[in-house]
Design a protein around this motif. Structure first.
Motif, short mmCIF file in Angstrom:
data_model
loop_
_atom_site.label_atom_id
_atom_site.label_comp_id
_atom_site.label_asym_id
_atom_site.label_seq_id
_atom_site.Cartn_x
_atom_site.Cartn_y
_atom_site.Cartn_z
N PRO A 135 13.00 8.57 -34.11
CA PRO A 135 13.55 7.27 -33.46
C PRO A 135 13.86 7.57 -32.05
N GLY A 136 13.78 6.49 -31.17
CA GLY A 136 14.65 6.46 -30.00
C GLY A 136 15.74 5.66 -29.80
N ASP A 137 16.63 5.95 -29.10
CA ASP A 137 17.89 5.39 -28.98
C ASP A 137 17.89 4.29 -27.45
N LEU A 138 17.53 3.07 -27.57
CA LEU A 138 17.44 2.22 -26.40
C LEU A 138 18.83 2.08 -25.52
N VAL A 139 19.74 2.26 -26.31
CA VAL A 139 21.06 2.26 -25.71
C VAL A 139 21.08 3.48 -24.45
N GLN A 140 20.67 4.85 -25.24
CA GLN A 140 20.63 5.98 -24.42
C GLN A 140 19.67 5.95 -23.22
N ARG A 141 18.54 5.31 -23.84
CA ARG A 141 17.19 5.62 -22.92
C ARG A 141 17.26 4.50 -21.79
N LEU A 142 17.74 3.43 -22.16
CA LEU A 142 17.50 2.33 -21.17
C LEU A 142 18.62 1.36 -20.99
N ALA A 143 19.43 0.87 -21.61
CA ALA A 143 20.53 0.16 -21.52
C ALA A 143 21.43 1.06 -20.29
N ILE A 144 21.92 2.14 -20.78
CA ILE A 144 22.96 2.89 -19.85
C ILE A 144 22.08 3.39 -18.61
N PRO A 145 20.86 3.89 -18.46
CA PRO A 145 20.61 4.75 -17.30
C PRO A 145 20.09 3.50 -16.24
N LEU A 146 19.66 2.45 -16.59
CA LEU A 146 19.23 1.51 -15.77
C LEU A 146 20.05 0.98 -15.12
N PRO A 147 21.34 0.23 -15.42
CA PRO A 147 22.26 -0.54 -14.82
C PRO A 147 23.08 0.72 -14.21
N SER A 169 35.22 3.52 -17.91
CA SER A 169 34.96 2.16 -17.97
C SER A 169 35.27 1.68 -19.27
N ASP A 170 34.98 2.18 -20.45
CA ASP A 170 35.10 1.42 -21.64
C ASP A 170 36.78 1.30 -21.82
N VAL A 171 37.83 2.02 -21.37
CA VAL A 171 38.88 2.00 -21.26
C VAL A 171 39.29 0.92 -20.37
N PHE A 172 38.77 0.61 -19.47
CA PHE A 172 39.29 -0.52 -18.39
C PHE A 172 38.79 -1.74 -19.02
N ALA A 237 31.31 -4.56 -13.20
CA ALA A 237 30.77 -5.76 -13.43
C ALA A 237 29.00 -5.32 -13.36
N GLY A 238 28.76 -4.70 -12.62
CA GLY A 238 27.48 -4.41 -12.07
C GLY A 238 26.93 -3.37 -13.34
N HIS A 239 27.72 -2.41 -13.99
CA HIS A 239 27.01 -1.60 -14.86
C HIS A 239 27.50 -1.86 -16.25
N GLU A 240 28.82 -2.14 -16.41
CA GLU A 240 29.25 -2.23 -17.84
C GLU A 240 28.72 -3.74 -18.40
N GLY A 387 36.81 -3.45 -30.22
CA GLY A 387 38.01 -3.59 -29.32
C GLY A 387 37.68 -3.59 -27.92
N LEU A 388 36.40 -3.97 -27.44
CA LEU A 388 36.18 -4.12 -25.92
C LEU A 388 35.76 -5.42 -25.62
N ILE A 389 36.14 -6.00 -24.33
CA ILE A 389 35.77 -7.11 -23.93
C ILE A 389 34.52 -7.69 -24.08
N ALA A 390 33.43 -6.66 -23.67
CA ALA A 390 32.08 -7.14 -23.77
C ALA A 390 31.58 -6.30 -25.19
N ARG A 391 30.74 -7.25 -25.77
CA ARG A 391 30.06 -6.94 -27.02
C ARG A 391 28.94 -5.92 -26.79
N ALA A 392 28.53 -4.96 -27.37
CA ALA A 392 27.25 -4.06 -27.28
C ALA A 392 27.09 -2.98 -28.42
N PRO A 393 26.02 -2.87 -28.78
CA PRO A 393 25.56 -1.68 -29.71
C PRO A 393 26.05 -0.49 -29.16
N GLU A 394 26.65 0.44 -30.08
CA GLU A 394 27.04 1.79 -29.54
C GLU A 394 25.71 2.60 -29.71
#
Length: 400
Positions: A135-147, A169-172, A237-240, A387-394
């Motif tokens: 399996p690949g992780d789309l969060v680590q492979r796509l959602a994080i590196p691109l933005p 960022s997550d703390v902010f 805003a531009g990455h998170e 517990g964050l403002i924005a929803r997102a899968p880990e």
């Protein structure tokens, strides 16, 4: 015209945040009481808007102040209010003055140039995922590196320094995941990071946002505090926000896999599909950043008194049956879609075109490479950041 009763205002949020689900109380309020009173976790009571027309009217009304909502007694969902000096916490004329400065970094030419680099990055990341095998992780492979890569290029942050601002960022953007002391320390850390970046970049100006801020700072068009805090707002805003949205879009398409299959069968649907997902996905786990009334204002037949705090749930407004036909159904052929996914009025998202481009390039990369893509488990197996403002899968494990 009425003044709603405030005694016994229900506690907000209404319950746990579960994936991309909206608490059913929102729909009930939208239908029966689109301007209602709630008790916030911090600062007392506020007005909650859930109707499309009421939200849009509120966003366009200059009598609701973002700057006034930086006061410590503001009703809110976060342990601390926003600091002054950020675009999100400004009113006219300061807001227009600084927005004009920042807009130079989001010119169509700049976004177009970034789109070419997006495609290369997505291809490289998907190459690595394919080579490693499922399996690949789309969060680590796509959602994080691109933005992250795009915002550091747009902003002018050296790529090797990305980890320094990412750790804050997550703390902010925490609501309950971190203490007020931890959030305050993260804000201080980001401000120090920006000050050092501005100092080191003075001798090597270019087309990026840091250079734009330095030039405006030297020309007396904005103060150091405004430069630093505006920079932080754009950086966050531009990455998170973008990484959360890419994660959520990917999850939604694969959780209801017939949606992904329909896009693979007809790639021309990608653009209307993006608009529909911007409409239906509740990116924020709770209501908006607050604003406060500077005078008595009537919205939806309800009088909001001067000094009162107002928040809204955008995603529920974008499901208002008065505006959207069959609003709970995801339809990529929706002909009329005036969603508020990027806001409305003077605070309309500066990076909307960049965000759309990132989602489009990510989807086109996935569909072209992995038409058989599917979740590695069930939608219920996907873990979500708490517990964050924005929803997102880990993480978002996929196979093909």
């Amino acid at each position: 015209m009425t003044v709603a009763q405030t005694a016994g205002a229900p506690k907000y949020p209404f319950g746990p945040v579960v994936g991309l689900d909206l608490h059913p109380r929102y729909a009930q309020l939208c239908r029966n009481e689109p301007v209602s009173r709630v008790t916030m976790p911090y600062g007392g009571e506020a007005w909650l808007l859930t109707g499309y027309h009421e939200i849009k009217e509120f966003l366009a009304d200059p009598r609701f102040s973002s700057h006034a909502a930086t006061a410590p007694d503001t009703a809110r969902v976060t342990p601390l209010p926003l600091r002054p000096g950020n675009l999100l916490s400004m009113d006219p004329p300061d807001h227009g003055r600084i927005r004009k400065v920042v807009a130079h970094a989001f010119r169509p030419r700049i976004v177009s140039q970034l789109a070419d680099r997006m495609r290369d990055l997505v291809a490289s990341e998907l190459d690595a995922m394919e080579e490693a095998g499922p399996p690949g992780d789309l969060v680590q492979r796509l959602a994080i590196p691109l933005p992250v890569r795009m915002i550091v290029e747009l902003f002018g942050v050296p790529y090797e320094q990305r980890a320094e601002f990412r750790r804050y960022s997550d703390v902010f953007v925490a609501t309950s995941a971190h203490t007020r002391e931890e959030i305050d320390a993260a804000r201080d850390g980001l401000e120090d990071f920006l000050r050092r970046l501005i100092a080191t970049r003075r001798s090597s100006l270019s087309d990026d946002l840091v250079s734009v801020l330095i030039e405006a700072l030297d020309a007396g068009e904005l103060s150091e505090v405004e430069a630093v805090r505006t920079g932080i707002g754009v950086l966050m805003a531009g990455h998170e926000t973008s990484l959360s949205m890419i994660s959520n879009v990917s999850f939604l398409l694969l959780a209801q896999r017939e949606l992904y299959a329909s896009l693979c069968a007809d790639p021309k649907l990608v653009d209307p599909a993006i608009e529909e997902m911007l409409r239906i996905i509740p990116l924020r786990s709770v209501g908006s950043f607050p604003r406060r009334a500077t005078e008595d204002v009537v919205i939806g037949g309800v009088t909001i008194r001067a000094g009162d705090t107002v928040i809204f749930q955008r995603a529920q407004g974008d499901r208002d049956e008065r505006v959207f036909e069959d609003p709970e159904t995801i339809r990529f052929d929706r002909e009329r879609n005036p969603h508020l996914g990027f806001g409305h009025g003077m605070h309309y998202c500066l990076g909307a075109s960049l965000a759309r481009a990132e989602i489009r390039v990510a989807l086109e990369g996935l569909m072209g490479r992995f038409p058989s893509l599917r979740l590695a488990g069930t939608p219920e197996d996907v873990p979500w950041k708490p517990g964050l403002i924005a929803r997102a899968p880990e993480s978002l494990l996929v196979t093909w």
